[in-house]
Design a protein around this motif. Sequence first.
Motif: not given
Length: 90
Positions: A60-61, A63-64, A68-69, A72
Amino acid sequence: MMRTNKELNVGNFEVDWEEGTVMFRVTNIFTANQADPRVIAGLVHTAVAEVDRLTPFLGEICRTPKGELLLLNIPKLMQRTELLPPAPEA
């Protein structure tokens, strides 16, 4: 990775930035020629279990989008139970 490590009882995750890899390490100190195979087996089991458990979260991280990290919400991400592997059967 550091936020995840805060929640672990045994071992820690590390990132090799040059290789782009994530590793999980768990260690123990043994006296010379006194390594207990049961303890080593437990350490290996712990390492495999933690990697299996957290790999979907790392996905998931990854694919961010980069921009946008920083936004998160890691604690909220870690509460997503649908990302956890099924519990082992007895």
